[in-house]
Enzyme design. Structure first.
Site, PDB file in Angstrom:
ATOM      1  N   THR A 132       0.830  -1.268  -0.069  1.00 59.67           N
ATOM      2  CA  THR A 132      -0.043  -0.173   0.001  1.00 59.67           C
ATOM      3  C   THR A 132       0.697   1.375  -0.023  1.00 59.67           C
ATOM      4  O   THR A 132       2.216   1.217   0.218  1.00 59.67           O
ATOM      5  CB  THR A 132      -0.855   0.061   1.297  1.00 59.67           C
ATOM      6  OG1 THR A 132      -0.188   0.112   2.347  1.00 59.67           O
ATOM      7  CG2 THR A 132      -1.928  -1.158   1.233  1.00 59.67           C
ATOM      8  N   CYS A 133       0.257   2.287  -0.441  1.00 61.22           N
ATOM      9  CA  CYS A 133       0.900   3.730  -0.426  1.00 61.22           C
ATOM     10  C   CYS A 133       0.849   4.317   1.047  1.00 61.22           C
ATOM     11  O   CYS A 133       0.413   5.376   0.971  1.00 61.22           O
ATOM     12  CB  CYS A 133       0.244   4.634  -1.567  1.00 61.22           C
ATOM     13  SG  CYS A 133       0.153   3.797  -3.109  1.00 61.22           S
ATOM     14  N   ASP A 134       1.276   3.517   1.988  1.00 57.97           N
ATOM     15  CA  ASP A 134       1.461   4.205   3.363  1.00 57.97           C
ATOM     16  C   ASP A 134       3.001   3.796   3.871  1.00 57.97           C
ATOM     17  O   ASP A 134       2.930   2.629   3.786  1.00 57.97           O
ATOM     18  CB  ASP A 134       0.319   3.589   4.142  1.00 57.97           C
ATOM     19  CG  ASP A 134       0.506   4.485   5.581  1.00 57.97           C
ATOM     20  OD1 ASP A 134       1.437   4.460   6.161  1.00 57.97           O
ATOM     21  OD2 ASP A 134      -0.890   4.767   5.973  1.00 57.97           O
TER      22      ASP A 134
END
Ligand SMILES: *Cc1c(COP(=O)(O)O)cnc(C)c1O
Length: 377
Positions: free
Chosen positions: A324-326
């Site tokens: 994920t983009c975290d």
């Protein structure tokens, strides 16, 4: 444990995307091991660890009871065939209207750890049995439960006296030594505290009946852990030491220890890369991370065994991360994870010991990734 049944399921069904596969034979073995290790204790499976209906039905059929944290979990346990008398509402933080709903469903056993919660139970479930949770230090637990739940033993005395005054049945004391507890003697100090509460209550004419010894029984990840048998002996020894010939009714609430080793997550390598030409280590990105079910890698607390088809090749430590983009979605970085140097994009990996606290922690659609799929076989 990647059993032959799990391998066979993955090979024949070839499910797309990351998924958890749980082998019910292992859950059954775990249940029997607990029953054998502590034959006089009632087993209350902690539903939050993995509430898959197949697991709840199996355990209900084997005679398990259920520790539930919410009305939804109570309904799942009822749907699985448990009667209300086999269910405990074990969360110390409940809305009064949820207590009333549980009471309406026939639940008669509730956890408390404060005067305020006792008042709610007395109003919403008059006459119910309550047990008061006492704090433990959590030392030795790989996933400690901190100070959020429980009160100091002296306050537990007051809370139980108050419950009695409000017309409830002051039934017992509970504690949780901390999850993934690898120290066998952790129950000893908590049982000493429990006994002190029993003695204080008896002085006021209130006879407690039950000690709820909580969960904490470990799953084998990378390191070996003592057997259920060893825990049983240590706990029974501590019960005898503190309660002598007057051992009360006892409960255990295994969650992780009941289902952890029964599940394996199949995942896929999405990217293997470096941050510069002369970077000393690789980054390996999987199609599952902290938000896809591996939340217990938070602070790198739980370190799962990971198997690949290339495990006979040379290994090198890498940073392991989710998709994920975290930036929080990194599984192991401070303590890098050794994986085969030959590992490549598209390879499958098996993440073992993932039967507990994975599906229930998986986000619904963070970044558009679906919640973790589960197959119970
Ligand atoms: C989570 C929980 C358990 C299960 O703990 P494990 O460490 O997974 O065995 C048991 N009892 C209560 C009250 C819990 O909240």
């Amino acid at each position: 444990m990647t059993t032959a049944r799990i391998i066979d399921f993955l090979n024949t069904r070839r499910p797309e995307g990351p998924c958890l596969v749980v082998d019910l034979d292992i859950v059954r073995d775990n249940f029997k091991a607990f029953r054998h290790a502590l034959p006089d204790s009632a087993i209350y499976y902690a539903v939050k660890a993995n509430p898959a209906p197949e697991i709840l039905r199996l355990l209900a059929g084997l005679g398990s009871n259920f520790d539930c944290a919410s009305v939804a979990e109570i309904e799942m346990a009822l749907d699985a065939g448990a009667t209300p008398s086999r269910i405990s509402y074990g969360n110390t933080i409940k809305k009064e209207r949820d207590i009333a709903r549980a009471h309406g469903l026939g639940i008669t056993l509730f956890a408390v750890d404060s005067h305020e919660e006792v008042e709610k139970v007395a109003r919403a479930a008059p006459g119910a049995r309550v047990f008061c949770r006492v704090l433990t230090d959590g030392e030795g637990a790989e996933w400690p439960l901190s100070r959020k739940f429980g009160c100091v033993p002296q306050m537990a005395v007051d809370v139980l006296v108050y419950a009695h005054q409000l017309g409830l049945v002051s039934y017992g004391v509970s504690f949780h030594v901390g999850s993934q507890m690898t120290k066998l003697d952790a129950w000893d100090a908590a049982l000493a505290d429990a006994k002190r509460v029993f003695v204080q209550l008896a002085k006021q004419g209130i006879e407690l009946k039950m000690v709820n010894m909580g969960g904490g029984f470990p799953t084998k990840y990378l390191r070996d852990v003592p057997s259920a048998e060893a825990y049983g002996q240590a706990i029974f020894g501590a019960l005898k030491k503190h309660f002598g010939n007057n051992i009360p009714e006892t409960i255990i609430e295994p969650g992780r220890g009941m289902v952890g080793n029964a599940g394996v997550i199949k995942a896929e390598v999405v990217l293997v890369s470096k941050k510069s030409d002369n970077d000393s280590h690789r980054w390996v990105f999987l199609d599952i991370g902290k938000f896809g079910g591996l939340a217990e890698t938070m602070d790198e607390a739980i370190r799962y065994p990971i198997r690949t088809a290339r495990d006979t090749d040379a290994m090198e430590p890498c940073v392991l991360a989710g998709p994920t983009c975290d930036s929080a979605d990194v599984l192991y970085e401070k303590n890098m994870y050794p994986l085969p140097i030959s590992l490549t994009i598209g390879d499958e990996v098996l993440i073992e010991g993932t039967g507990a606290y994975t599906t229930t922690y998986s986000a619904v659609a963070f970044n558009g990734f679906e919640p973790l799929k589960a197959y119970v076989i």
